[in-house]
Design a protein around this motif. Structure first.
Motif, short mmCIF file in Angstrom:
data_model
loop_
_atom_site.label_atom_id
_atom_site.label_comp_id
_atom_site.label_asym_id
_atom_site.label_seq_id
_atom_site.Cartn_x
_atom_site.Cartn_y
_atom_site.Cartn_z
N SER A 25 24.38 -23.91 -39.21
CA SER A 25 24.38 -22.66 -38.47
C SER A 25 25.70 -21.91 -38.61
O SER A 25 26.74 -22.49 -38.92
CB SER A 25 24.10 -22.94 -36.99
OG SER A 25 25.10 -23.77 -36.44
N GLY A 26 25.63 -20.60 -38.38
CA GLY A 26 26.84 -19.79 -38.34
C GLY A 26 27.53 -19.62 -39.66
O GLY A 26 28.76 -19.55 -39.72
N SER B 147 20.31 -21.80 -37.81
CA SER B 147 20.40 -20.50 -37.15
C SER B 147 21.60 -19.69 -37.63
O SER B 147 22.55 -20.22 -38.21
CB SER B 147 20.48 -20.69 -35.63
OG SER B 147 21.67 -21.37 -35.28
N ASN B 148 21.50 -18.38 -37.34
CA ASN B 148 22.63 -17.47 -37.57
C ASN B 148 23.09 -17.49 -39.02
O ASN B 148 24.25 -17.67 -39.32
CB ASN B 148 23.78 -17.81 -36.63
CG ASN B 148 24.81 -16.69 -36.54
OD1 ASN B 148 24.53 -15.56 -36.94
ND2 ASN B 148 25.99 -17.01 -36.04
N GLN C 214 17.95 -16.07 -35.45
CA GLN C 214 18.92 -15.15 -36.02
C GLN C 214 19.00 -15.26 -37.54
O GLN C 214 20.05 -15.50 -38.12
CB GLN C 214 20.30 -15.38 -35.39
CG GLN C 214 20.30 -15.16 -33.88
CD GLN C 214 21.67 -15.24 -33.26
OE1 GLN C 214 22.54 -14.45 -33.63
NE2 GLN C 214 21.87 -16.15 -32.33
#
Length: 847
Positions: free
Chosen positions: A679-680, A703-704, A728
């Motif tokens: 993520s991120g 995610s993200n 996201q």
């Protein structure tokens, strides 16, 4: 007189010569035997372990002269010169044992021991060619696959040891043909099935060791048919049902180990004490599913010297501890965590004069001022016993080697006299309320303590001076501050150092012991670069997460070939992804989260969230991640042995995002290694289909990022998945109905994508909060308020998406077609502008 003496000498000499001529010759090794051994040696390559000095020769490297009967590890029949024994324990042999190995030409072998070599491969069925074998020992040879049924042809076999390999499947029925077998050792493998009934035919067996396999089901009721059995160990399987009383009817049985299974029901000691005294000396029943009172019939086993009943669930009932007083020969008694409301008076055990190992952890104990336990006690565990005052009776235990009084309520300072106990080497006083040490600063240093755990107290400066013999020290979760003491660098025997969760600051020390294997200084305030010289090639676990370290990762980590755990997360490292870490074959857990790593991504991953990685993950990206495709637990703890005794495990910990929460994972077995968190970052493209191969995956967080395309329906094959976060991103299409069938999937998040269609039916999915599906304007159904228009609406959405794809396809065709037409017209004009005869020559050349 002299003539008589000379005559006697002459007669003796002649007699000796006659004997020499009449006795069989001591044959040298036969050429065919020598050649077979030479060829067998050449089938492997020698790779010495790190602990072996480079100039040390292995057994086979010493084979030089022509007489193989004089070689190390080789024994011959003195009459025939045939090789009858081959003992190559830990000889650094690397390579599989081939089915056509020259070993099988040594047909007169009676003993074959290849223990602790790397014979990675299957056990060939041609092992049955060695028909005279009596002893076969392949313990710890990294072999795998099924045990060949041809083993049953070795009719002379008396000892079979295949322990500590990766053999799978059931034990072949042919084992029942080994009627001469006395010892069967199959511990620490991956064998499955029920208890092998064919073993009941082997009446000569006196030892069975099936520890730590995957056997299940009930034990047969007629176990007493193994009338010569002396040792029976099935610890660490999944056997269930009642313990057959017939086991206690075996007159020769001395060791019975049934711990860590699923046995339940009443325990019946099926033996009449009036007929003959029991020979049983060791009984282990720990960690089963026994519920209710502990059977009083155990007190009949008066010959017991070893008794372990830990984790017996008495359902908060009472335990009659006085029943153990009948067992006068007891040396080891473990009664930890019995789930009882009883309070045990420690003075009760003062009558067991042979007692050397007592574990009452998890039981509330009463300690009187005048208490005196036998001076023979060497190991004492009173963890979680609700003790509020430091036990003074310990002063008289002059043989005490190991003390565990962790997880109690003891306050104040550790008494100075503790360090003067002459035999004490291991001390665990963690998880109390200790604030300091009585006596001078060097009170501990003057002792010879090897292992010391003072973690989770309120200790503060000054930091204790440790003994030069210290191997293990844990001081985590205290209030130490300032720079890490340089005195730690002088501890030449230090193997494990844990200083996590304190207030240390300053730079990272440059002087740590070059042989340190576990170094954990997580969650302090260390700053600056990580020094190259602080990296030991013996490191197995390194955790410096949650500090303020900066710069690049130390390249010297590439020399840590046995490194398993690496946490550099939550620092200020600024570097490209360390591709070179992929050369560390044993690296199982890698945490780089919350740094400034950047650039494209490598295939090595555990938690790389919140960085700046870019690129596309190929569809086969996860195809080689075998550690998550099968049920493999990664033991990340450190077990130390000193003078034949073991210390507790040290638990690694790591933080990650799971179920939307920041959490800390702590454990001796990192099942949560089966977690992917990317993520991120700035990853894009499709979610790789190959992720469905990771059958043991528990947490998936992507995610993200900038992932697009559809959610793979193959995610429905991840039957162990508990948490899924795809929020996201730019994912489109519908949520695959297969996800609704994942019964363990407790938390999921699909928000902030471009998903359309109805939310799949399923208790787990529809029990989610509506926020898990927010900002997907095409989604409908429970738990959202938007209702779906039935199949027509779903089909319409699908139809519109297909028409959109078709329109894009036609646009692509037109884009490709227009230049083609233009090129065609241009070529035609050129051709027809040429002379006809020239054009016709070209035309005929092609036709």
């Amino acid at each position: 007189m002299m003539k008589i003496i000379w005559s006697l000498c002459l007669i003796f000499s002649l007699f000796n010569s006659i004997l020499s001529f009449s006795s069989p010759a001591n044959h040298l090794c036969l050429p065919d035997q020598r050649d077979a051994l030479w060829e067998f040696k050449s089938e492997f390559y020698i790779q010495k372990p790190d602990w072996m000095e480079s100039d040390t020769k292995t057994t086979t490297e010493k084979w030089k002269n022509t007489d193989c009967c004089s070689w190390d590890g080789v024994s011959c029949d003195p009459k025939t010169g045939k090789v009858v024994e081959l003992f190559l324990w830990a000889s650094s042999l690397n390579g599989p044992l081939r089915s056509n190995s020259s070993l099988f030409r040594l047909k007169h072998l009676q003993r074959l021991e290849l223990t602790s070599n790397n014979l990675s491969g299957t056990l060939p069925s041609s092992i049955s060619n060695l028909k005279h074998l009596k002893v076969l020992n392949l313990r710890g040879c990294d072999m795998f696959g099924k045990i060949p049924s041809s083993l049953g042809n070795l009719s002379h076999l008396t000892n079979l040891d295949l322990s500590e390999n990766d053999f799978t499947g059931e034990l072949p029925d042919s084992i029942g043909s080994l009627t001469q077998l006395t010892e069967l050792q199959l511990a620490v493998a991956k064998l499955t099935g029920k208890f092998p009934l064919q073993l009941l035919n082997l009446s000569e067996l006196n030892g069975i060791d099936l520890r730590f396999n995957h056997f299940q089901g009930m034990l047969p009721s007629n176990m007493s048919s193994l009338s010569k059995l002396a040792s029976f160990d099935i610890t660490g399987n999944s056997f269930s049902g009642s313990v057959p009383s017939s086991l206690f009817l075996i007159p020769s049985l001395m060791i019975l180990a049934l711990g860590k299974n699923d046995f339940n029901g009443p325990l019946e000691i099926g033996y009449n004490i009036s007929s003959s005294p029991s020979t049983l000396g060791s009984l282990s029943l720990e960690e089963n599913s026994f519920i209710g009172p502990i059977s009083g019939s155990i007190s009949k086993l008066v010959g017991l010297w070893y008794l372990v009943l830990s984790f017996w669930n008495t359902e908060k009932g009472m335990v009659d501890f006085s029943s153990f007083l009948h067992l006068k020969s007891l040396k080891t008694l473990h009664l930890s965590y019995l789930n009882t409301r009883s309070i045990v008076d420690l003075s009760l055990f003062s009558h067991l004069m042979s007692l050397s190992d007592l574990d009452l952890s998890g039981i509330t104990v009463k300690i009187s001022e005048t208490l005196s336990l036998p001076s023979t006690i060497e190991t004492l565990a009173l963890s979680s016993c609700n003790i509020a005052v430091f036990p003074k009776f310990l002063q008289n235990l002059t043989s005490l080697y190991s003390l565990d009084i962790s997880v109690n309520r003891i306050e104040g300072q550790v008494p100075e006299w503790l360090w003067s106990l002459p035999a004490l080497r291991y001390v665990n006083i963690s998880q109390n309320v200790f604030s300091g040490f009585e006596g001078s600063a060097d009170v501990i240093q003057r002792s010879e303590k090897v292992m010391l755990d003072i973690s989770s107290n309120t200790f503060q400066d000054p930091f204790p001076l440790l003994s030069n013999s210290t191997v293990y020290f844990s001081g985590s979760n205290n209030r130490f501050s300032g720079e890490i003491p340089r005195a730690l660098c002088e501890l030449v025997n230090l193997d494990t150092l844990v200083l996590s969760n304190n207030n240390f600051s300053g730079s990272f020390p440059r002087c740590f012991n070059a042989r340190i294997s576990v170094l954990h200084i997580q969650n302090n305030s260390l700053s600056g670069v990580f020094p190259e010289e602080s990296v030991s090639v013996y490191l197995r676990s390194l955790d410096v997460g949650r500090n303020r370290l900066s710069g690049k990762l130390p390249k010297s980590l590439i020399n840590c070939t046995i490194l398993e755990f690496l946490n550099m997360g939550d620092n200020n490292f600024n570097d490209t992804f360390p591709f070179w870490l992929s050369s560390l074959a044993n690296l199982q857990i890698l945490v780089l989260r919350s740094n400034k790593f950047h650039g494209p991504l490598s295939s090595l991953m555990f938690d790389i969230s919140e960085n700046h990685f870019t690129g596309v993950l190929p569809s086969d990206y996860f195809a080689s991640w075998s550690a998550m495709s099968s049920a493999v637990d990664i033991v990340d703890s450190t077990l130390f042995k000193y003078a034949g005794r073991s210390s507790p495990y040290y638990h690694n910990s790591v933080g990650l995002t799971n179920k939307g929460l920041k959490m800390e994972l702590v454990g001796s077995v990192f099942t949560m290694y089966k977690t992917i968190d990317v993520s991120g970052n700035r990853l894009e493209g499709d979610v790789p289909e190959s992720i469905c191969l990771l059958k043991e995956l528990i947490v998936l967080n992507m995610s993200n990022n900038a992932f697009t395309g559809r959610i793979p329906s193959s995610l429905g094959k991840l039957s162990n998945l508990q948490s899924l976060d795809l929020s996201q991103n730019g994912l489109s299409g519908g949520i695959p109905p297969e996800l609704g069938k994942l019964t363990f999937l407790a938390r999921m998040n699909f928000s902030h994508n471009r998903l359309v269609g109805p939310i799949p039916q399923g208790t787990q999915i529809q029990s989610q909060n509506s926020s898990s599906f927010a900002e997907n304007h095409g989604l409908c159904g429970v738990p959202l308020q938007e209702t779906c228009g039935g199949k027509e609406e779903e089909e319409e959405a699908t139809k519109e998406e297909e028409e959109e794809d078709q329109t894009l396809s036609w646009i692509a065709v037109v884009i490709a077609y227009v230049p083609s037409v233009f090129c065609g017209l241009t070529i035609s004009h050129i051709l027809f502008s040429c002379k006809p005869d020239w054009f016709m020559r070209i035309f005929h050349s092609f036709t």
